[in-house]
Design a protein around this motif. Structure first.
Motif, mmCIF file in Angstrom:
data_model
loop_
_atom_site.group_PDB
_atom_site.id
_atom_site.type_symbol
_atom_site.label_atom_id
_atom_site.label_comp_id
_atom_site.label_asym_id
_atom_site.label_seq_id
_atom_site.Cartn_x
_atom_site.Cartn_y
_atom_site.Cartn_z
ATOM 1 N N LEU A 43 10.891 -74.006 39.300
ATOM 2 C CA LEU A 43 10.755 -74.426 37.909
ATOM 3 C C LEU A 43 9.283 -74.394 37.500
ATOM 4 C CD1 LEU A 43 12.364 -75.478 35.448
ATOM 5 C CD2 LEU A 43 11.862 -77.791 36.261
ATOM 6 N N PRO A 44 8.775 -73.181 37.209
ATOM 7 C CA PRO A 44 7.386 -73.110 36.719
ATOM 8 C C PRO A 44 7.255 -73.920 35.432
ATOM 9 C CG PRO A 44 8.302 -70.907 37.124
ATOM 10 C CD PRO A 44 9.449 -71.886 37.209
ATOM 11 N N SER A 45 6.043 -74.384 35.144
ATOM 12 C CA SER A 45 5.854 -75.298 34.015
ATOM 13 C C SER A 45 6.193 -74.667 32.670
ATOM 14 C CB SER A 45 4.420 -75.822 33.999
ATOM 15 O OG SER A 45 3.519 -74.727 33.922
ATOM 16 N N ASP A 46 6.209 -73.324 32.600
ATOM 17 C CA ASP A 46 6.507 -72.678 31.316
ATOM 18 C C ASP A 46 7.972 -72.284 31.188
ATOM 19 O OD1 ASP A 46 6.481 -70.728 33.244
ATOM 20 O OD2 ASP A 46 5.441 -69.239 32.004
ATOM 21 N N LYS A 47 8.797 -72.709 32.133
ATOM 22 C CA LYS A 47 10.200 -72.304 32.130
ATOM 23 C C LYS A 47 11.082 -73.515 31.848
ATOM 24 C CE LYS A 47 12.090 -68.672 34.716
ATOM 25 N NZ LYS A 47 12.289 -67.962 35.968
ATOM 26 N N THR A 48 12.165 -73.293 31.093
ATOM 27 C CA THR A 48 13.071 -74.402 30.836
ATOM 28 C C THR A 48 14.098 -74.510 31.959
ATOM 29 O OG1 THR A 48 14.702 -73.081 29.645
ATOM 30 C CG2 THR A 48 12.886 -74.018 28.344
ATOM 31 N N ILE A 49 14.740 -75.664 32.027
ATOM 32 C CA ILE A 49 15.785 -75.866 33.032
ATOM 33 C C ILE A 49 16.926 -74.883 32.798
ATOM 34 C CG2 ILE A 49 17.579 -77.518 33.747
ATOM 35 C CD1 ILE A 49 15.406 -79.674 33.626
#
Ligand code: FES
Length: 114
Positions: A43-49
């Motif tokens: 879960l990179p910080s720029d990706k949503t769940i």
């Protein structure tokens, strides 16, 4: 190394906190665990769940992907997420740790019910 980027288009992200995550490591890449599916995704910080769920074949229903319809609601089991738009949530949802998968991003490990 992780960098944190906040774009001007995100108005006042709010933070929803679930139960504390034990052994949380802020420096490591975050992982989203999907409890019901028994899967986990980076879960990179720029990706949503929601995007992370699609990477590993976890099925979370969605429609607008913009935080308005509420179709992508899922329960936050542990960790903390921020959501740029949360119009699809009722006050009861928020009180019950329900989040919008299409909006939820995190800097650390999270677990959701999907
Ligand atoms: S898909 Fe509509 S609020 Fe997430």
């Amino acid at each position: 190394m992780k960098t944190e980027t906040f774009l001007g288009a995100e108005p006042h992200p709010s933070v929803v906190a679930g139960a504390p995550v034990s052994g949380m490591q802020a420096a490591a890449a975050a992982v989203c665990t999907f409890i019901r599916s028994g899967k986990a995704a980076p879960l990179p910080s720029d990706k949503t769940i929601l995007e992370a769920s699609e990477d590993v074949g976890v099925n979370i229903d969605y429609s607008c992907r913009q935080g308005y319809c509420g179709v992508c609601k899922t329960k936050l089991v542990s960790g903390q997420v921020s959501m740029a738009v949360e119009d699809g949530l009722t006050p009861e949802d928020k009180a019950s740790q329900i989040i919008l998968a299409c909006q939820a991003k995190s800097m650390a490990d999270v677990a959701v019910e999907a």
